[in-house]
Design a protein around this motif. Structure first.
Motif, PDB file in Angstrom:
ATOM      1  N   HIS C  78       0.832  -1.215   0.000  1.00 11.78           N
ATOM      2  CA  HIS C  78       0.000   0.000   0.000  1.00 11.78           C
ATOM      3  C   HIS C  78       0.864   1.261   0.000  1.00 11.78           C
ATOM      4  CE1 HIS C  78      -2.061   3.313   2.118  1.00 11.78           C
ATOM      5  NE2 HIS C  78      -3.084   2.959   1.366  1.00 11.78           N
ATOM      6  N   ASP C  79       1.832   1.313   0.924  1.00 11.31           N
ATOM      7  CA  ASP C  79       2.670   2.512   1.029  1.00 11.31           C
ATOM      8  C   ASP C  79       3.473   2.733  -0.255  1.00 11.31           C
ATOM      9  OD1 ASP C  79       1.602   2.649   3.513  1.00 11.31           O
ATOM     10  OD2 ASP C  79       3.456   2.220   4.606  1.00 11.31           O
ATOM     11  N   ALA C  80       3.991   1.641  -0.809  1.00  8.18           N
ATOM     12  CA  ALA C  80       4.761   1.748  -2.057  1.00  8.18           C
ATOM     13  C   ALA C  80       3.870   2.276  -3.184  1.00  8.18           C
ATOM     14  CB  ALA C  80       5.345   0.377  -2.430  1.00  8.18           C
ATOM     15  N   MET C  81       2.627   1.791  -3.235  1.00  2.77           N
ATOM     16  CA  MET C  81       1.722   2.223  -4.307  1.00  2.77           C
ATOM     17  C   MET C  81       1.375   3.702  -4.193  1.00  2.77           C
ATOM     18  SD  MET C  81      -0.829  -0.956  -4.988  1.00  2.77           S
ATOM     19  CE  MET C  81      -0.294  -2.313  -6.057  1.00  2.77           C
ATOM     20  N   VAL C  82       1.101   4.122  -2.968  1.00  2.00           N
ATOM     21  CA  VAL C  82       0.749   5.530  -2.763  1.00  2.00           C
ATOM     22  C   VAL C  82       1.928   6.433  -3.143  1.00  2.00           C
ATOM     23  CG1 VAL C  82       0.141   7.239  -0.991  1.00  2.00           C
ATOM     24  CG2 VAL C  82      -1.053   5.044  -1.065  1.00  2.00           C
TER      25      VAL C  82
END
Lengths: 102, 102, 102, 102
Positions: C78-82
Motif C-alpha cells: 500500500h505505502d509503495a503504491m501511494v
C-alpha cells in the motif's frame, strides 16, 4: 506412433471403459470451463471473477488427477506389487505426485 | 447480460488488449492440452503418462492465474489503494488466493 | 547483523505488536505440532496418522503465510503504491507467491 | 494410550530405525526453522523475508510428507495389496493425499 501404441498395449492393463467415459466427460467439462475463461478475458471481465473461474477449473483438473492416481494405484501399482516389482512402480508414482504438488 | 456488462464497464479498468490477446493465446494452448488428455484417456494410455500431461496443464493454468493476479494488483488493487479503498480490495484478493491454494 | 537490522529499520513499517504477538503464538503452536510429529515418528506410529499431522502443520503454516501476505499488502505494498513505487513491490510479492505455490 | 500402542503394534510394520532417525533429524531442522521465523516476527523483520522462510519450512515439511508417503506405499500399502486388502489401503492414502493438496 504404432510402435508407441504397441508398447502401451503391453504396459497398460485394459481400463474399464465406463471409467474412461466418466473421465472424458469430466475433461470435456473442464475444456468448456477453459473456453469460458477465454471469453471472460476477451470481454475484459473483472480479474477477480476470472481468477475464481481459473481456480474452479484447476480444482476440477486436480480431481481428475486424483481419480487417475487412485485407479493407477489400484491396478498398475497393485499388479506390479503382486509381481514383486512394486518399488519401481512406487518411485515412478512419487515422481509424478511431487510434480503435481509444484 | 447487458446489465452485467455495464456494471463491469464501470468496475473494470480497461486492460491492455495486447495483454488480453496473450492470455487468450495461453488459454487456447491449455484448451488444446485438455483435448490431448481426453484423447490419451480414450486411447487407454498409461496412467502415469496421462498424469504428467494433467500436471503440465495445471502448471500452465496456474501461470495464467499468476499473470492475472499480477495485473490485478498493478491496476485494480493499485487504483483502489490510491483512492483509499485498499483494504477491501486486498481482502477480496486474499479470498481468491486462499481458494487457489486449495 | 547490526547493519541488516539498521537496514530493516528503514525498510520496515512498524507492525502492530499485538499482531506480531498473535503470529508468534500461532508459530509456537506449529513448533509444538512439529515436535509432536517427531515423537510420533520415534514411537513408530502408523504412517497415515503421521501424514495427517504433517498435513495439519502445513495448513497452519500456510495460514500464517496468508496472514503475513495480507498484512504486507495492506501496509508495505500500500505505502509503495501511494508513493508511486507499486510495480516493484507487486513483482517482489508475486515472486514469493509463486515460490509458495510450489 | 496403552491400548492405542497395542493396536499400533499390530497395524504398524516395524520401520527401519535409521529411516526414522533421518526423518526426526529433518523434523528437528524444521522445528529450528519455525523458531527462526518466530524470532524474525519478534524482530519486526521485513514481511517478504519472513514469507521466504515460511515457504522454505513448508517445502521441507512437504518433503518429509513425501518421504513418509513413499515409505508407506512401499511397506504398508504393499503388504495390504499382497494380502488382497489393497483397495481399502489405497483409499485411505488417497484421502490423505487430497487433504495434503489443500
Amino acid at each position: 506412433m504404432t510402435v508407441e501404441q504397441k508398447e502401451s498395449n503391453i504396459k497398460v492393463p485394459k481400463h474399464d471403459s465406463k471409467d474412461n467415459d466418466l473421465l472424458i466427460k469430466r475433461l470435456k467439462r473442464i475444456e468448456g470451463q477453459i473456453r469460458g475463461i477465454q471469453q471472460m478475458v476477451d470481454d475484459d471481465r473483472y480479474c477477480v471473477d476470472i481468477l475464481i473461474q481459473i481456480s474452479a477449473a484447476q480444482s476440477a483438473l486436480k480431481n481428475v488427477g486424483f481419480q487417475l492416481t487412485e485407479r493407477h494405484m489400484k491396478h498398475c501399482v497393485h499388479d506390479a506389487m503382486v509381481k514383486g516389482d512394486g518399488d519401481e512402480s512406487v518411485e515412478e508414482l512419487m515422481a509424478v505426485l511431487k510434480q503435481f504438488s509444484k
